[in-house]
Design a protein around this motif. Structure first.
Motif, short mmCIF file in Angstrom:
data_model
loop_
_atom_site.label_atom_id
_atom_site.label_comp_id
_atom_site.label_asym_id
_atom_site.label_seq_id
_atom_site.Cartn_x
_atom_site.Cartn_y
_atom_site.Cartn_z
N ARG A 9 11.76 10.97 -12.21
CA ARG A 9 13.05 11.08 -12.90
C ARG A 9 13.87 9.80 -12.78
O ARG A 9 14.52 9.38 -13.74
CB ARG A 9 13.81 12.26 -12.31
CG ARG A 9 15.07 12.66 -13.06
CD ARG A 9 14.73 13.18 -14.45
NE ARG A 9 15.88 13.80 -15.07
CZ ARG A 9 16.13 15.10 -15.05
NH1 ARG A 9 15.30 15.91 -14.44
NH2 ARG A 9 17.18 15.60 -15.65
N ALA A 10 13.84 9.17 -11.60
CA ALA A 10 14.61 7.94 -11.43
C ALA A 10 14.11 6.84 -12.36
O ALA A 10 14.89 6.11 -12.96
CB ALA A 10 14.53 7.49 -9.97
N SER A 11 12.78 6.73 -12.49
CA SER A 11 12.22 5.72 -13.39
C SER A 11 12.61 6.01 -14.83
O SER A 11 12.96 5.09 -15.59
CB SER A 11 10.69 5.71 -13.28
OG SER A 11 10.28 5.23 -12.03
N ILE A 12 12.55 7.27 -15.21
CA ILE A 12 12.91 7.65 -16.58
C ILE A 12 14.36 7.27 -16.87
O ILE A 12 14.68 6.74 -17.94
CB ILE A 12 12.67 9.15 -16.80
CG1 ILE A 12 11.17 9.46 -16.77
CG2 ILE A 12 13.29 9.61 -18.12
CD1 ILE A 12 10.84 10.93 -16.81
N LYS A 13 15.24 7.52 -15.93
CA LYS A 13 16.65 7.21 -16.14
C LYS A 13 16.86 5.70 -16.24
O LYS A 13 17.67 5.23 -17.05
CB LYS A 13 17.50 7.81 -15.02
CG LYS A 13 17.60 9.32 -15.07
CD LYS A 13 18.46 9.84 -13.94
CE LYS A 13 18.47 11.36 -13.95
NZ LYS A 13 19.12 11.89 -15.15
N TYR A 14 16.13 4.95 -15.43
CA TYR A 14 16.26 3.50 -15.50
C TYR A 14 15.74 2.99 -16.84
O TYR A 14 16.37 2.15 -17.49
CB TYR A 14 15.51 2.84 -14.34
CG TYR A 14 15.51 1.33 -14.41
CD1 TYR A 14 16.70 0.62 -14.37
CD2 TYR A 14 14.32 0.63 -14.56
CE1 TYR A 14 16.71 -0.76 -14.46
CE2 TYR A 14 14.32 -0.75 -14.64
CZ TYR A 14 15.52 -1.44 -14.59
OH TYR A 14 15.52 -2.81 -14.69
N HIS A 15 14.59 3.50 -17.28
CA HIS A 15 14.05 3.09 -18.57
C HIS A 15 14.99 3.50 -19.71
O HIS A 15 15.17 2.76 -20.68
CB HIS A 15 12.67 3.71 -18.79
CG HIS A 15 11.65 3.24 -17.79
ND1 HIS A 15 10.49 3.94 -17.53
CD2 HIS A 15 11.63 2.15 -16.99
CE1 HIS A 15 9.80 3.29 -16.61
NE2 HIS A 15 10.47 2.21 -16.27
N ALA A 16 15.60 4.69 -19.57
CA ALA A 16 16.56 5.13 -20.58
C ALA A 16 17.75 4.19 -20.64
O ALA A 16 18.27 3.87 -21.71
CB ALA A 16 17.02 6.55 -20.28
N HIS A 260 24.78 21.90 -2.59
CA HIS A 260 24.63 22.32 -3.98
C HIS A 260 23.21 22.03 -4.44
O HIS A 260 22.46 21.31 -3.78
CB HIS A 260 25.65 21.61 -4.89
CG HIS A 260 25.35 20.17 -5.16
ND1 HIS A 260 25.73 19.15 -4.32
CD2 HIS A 260 24.71 19.57 -6.20
CE1 HIS A 260 25.35 17.99 -4.81
NE2 HIS A 260 24.72 18.21 -5.95
N PHE A 261 22.83 22.62 -5.55
CA PHE A 261 21.49 22.45 -6.10
C PHE A 261 21.58 21.63 -7.39
O PHE A 261 22.55 21.74 -8.15
CB PHE A 261 20.84 23.81 -6.36
CG PHE A 261 20.57 24.59 -5.10
CD1 PHE A 261 19.35 24.49 -4.45
CD2 PHE A 261 21.55 25.40 -4.54
CE1 PHE A 261 19.10 25.19 -3.27
CE2 PHE A 261 21.32 26.11 -3.37
CZ PHE A 261 20.09 26.00 -2.73
N ASP A 262 20.56 20.80 -7.61
CA ASP A 262 20.59 19.89 -8.75
C ASP A 262 19.18 19.75 -9.32
O ASP A 262 18.20 20.21 -8.72
CB ASP A 262 21.13 18.53 -8.31
CG ASP A 262 21.88 17.80 -9.42
OD1 ASP A 262 21.54 18.02 -10.60
OD2 ASP A 262 22.79 17.01 -9.11
N ASP A 263 19.09 19.09 -10.48
CA ASP A 263 17.81 18.85 -11.13
C ASP A 263 17.28 17.46 -10.79
O ASP A 263 18.05 16.50 -10.74
CB ASP A 263 17.94 18.95 -12.66
CG ASP A 263 18.28 20.36 -13.11
OD1 ASP A 263 17.64 21.30 -12.61
OD2 ASP A 263 19.18 20.51 -13.95
N HIS A 264 15.98 17.38 -10.60
CA HIS A 264 15.32 16.09 -10.40
C HIS A 264 13.90 16.18 -10.94
O HIS A 264 13.07 16.92 -10.40
CB HIS A 264 15.30 15.69 -8.93
CG HIS A 264 14.51 14.44 -8.64
ND1 HIS A 264 14.73 13.26 -9.32
CD2 HIS A 264 13.49 14.20 -7.77
CE1 HIS A 264 13.89 12.35 -8.86
NE2 HIS A 264 13.13 12.89 -7.93
N ALA A 265 13.64 15.47 -12.04
CA ALA A 265 12.29 15.41 -12.63
C ALA A 265 11.72 16.81 -12.88
O ALA A 265 10.63 17.14 -12.42
CB ALA A 265 11.36 14.60 -11.75
#
Length: 317
Positions: A9-16, A260-265
């Motif tokens: 997910r982190a890579s996707i956000k950086y590429h985005a 809290h709960f969150d989304d990641h990849a």
């Protein structure tokens, strides 16, 4: 070389962010958005993830573990032809050849887009990773700003980008990842040692300068998800966590935590934010109470005499 775009997910956000900023691929005149266009037909992907410090080069330096060589901060998007040309050369060897294609202004812009610190090719590998993670997080934030209009902000999107920035930066004195809360992934069974590891980290944060623990993420930032702990749902996981904190660290410790709960990849993770505790926090381990603090990106247990000295200095008691 690596020809598969990461699903992290982190890579996707950086590429985005690179797409949003209209950035060009590293060492290229072509925009990232165009190279990622699925309509491009070729026998090989138009863009590839390049190890800035190639794996073979790192191996020659004594760094061979995949977990170290495949760090998100060691990847950059390049055209496949450049990836092939670079091969396993040292950064200091291949960079001069690549740089001559561009003006100084173009290089400066390229370094900013691709989060490359000055003289990165001569840095120690681990120092390079640390510096680049910080710059990548800044680019993610800059990319997000292009989506914001006026003063209105999408709080959920903001939190998602903040989580992404934390994960890109990796573990530090104030950030740690745990794959699970209670499950040993090697055995597939519940293991009290996993819970103790979580409590150690929390106590370390509370006794030092605070921090953030993310459960459901492996050490390298890859998603595991809270489903690995096999709770029926988040409403079951949260009280279980609260109960072990209260019973083994005390109620005052719980008041310094926010969960809290969150989304990641495409996975759910549990995020625990810890404030700096005003009083010492111990962890019950059987009949023993243990004291921990953060020392860099790790948690350290102090001896009784060290604990006494630290408490006098830190808490003035």
């Amino acid at each position: 070389m690596c020809s598969i775009i990461s699903t992290n997910r982190a890579s996707i956000k950086y590429h985005a962010a690179l797409v949003l900023l209209d950035a060009r691929a590293l060492f290229s005149k072509i925009k990232v958005a165009d190279l990622l266009d699925p309509s491009i037909q070729a026998s090989r992907a138009a863009v590839e993830r390049h190890h800035l410090f190639p794996k073979s080069y790192l191996s020659r330096q004594g760094i061979a573990a995949t977990r170290e060589t495949n760090q998100i901060a060691n990847y950059a998007l390049v055209e496949w032809g450049d990836n092939t040309e670079i091969s396993d050369q040292a950064p200091a060897d291949y960079l001069p050849v690549m740089k001559i294609r561009f003006s100084q202004a173009e290089l400066e812009e390229m370094y900013r887009w691709h989060a490359l610190p000055p003289n990165w090719e001569h840095l120690d590998y681990r120092e390079f990773l640390e510096k680049r993670r910080e710059l990548m997080a800044q680019m993610i934030a800059e990319g997000y700003k292009t989506l914001v209009t006026g003063e209105g902000r999408d709080v959920a999107a903001t939190e998602e980008f903040e989580l992404s920035a934390i994960i890109v930066n990796g573990e530090s004195e104030t950030v740690e990842f745990k794959s699970t809360l209670r499950t040993n992934l090697h055995t597939g069974s519940k293991d009290p040692r996993m819970e103790l590891a979580v409590l150690k980290t929390l106590a370390g944060f509370l006794n030092t300068n605070g921090g953030t623990l993310i459960v459901g993420v492996s050490d390298d930032g890859s998603p595991v998800g809270i489903q690995a702990d096999e709770f029926d749902n988040e409403d079951k996981m949260n009280p279980h966590f609260v109960n072990i904190v209260k019973s083994r660290m005390g109620i005052p410790a719980m008041t310094a935590l926010h969960v809290h709960f969150d989304d990641h990849a495409d996975s759910r993770v549990m995020v625990v934010k810890c404030r700096k505790s005003p009083t010492p926090v111990f962890v019950k381990d059987g009949n023993t109470e243990r004291f921990y603090l953060r020392t860099g990106p790790s948690t350290t247990e102090l001896s009784p005499s060290q604990t006494q000295d630290y408490i006098k200095q830190r808490f003035h008691v």
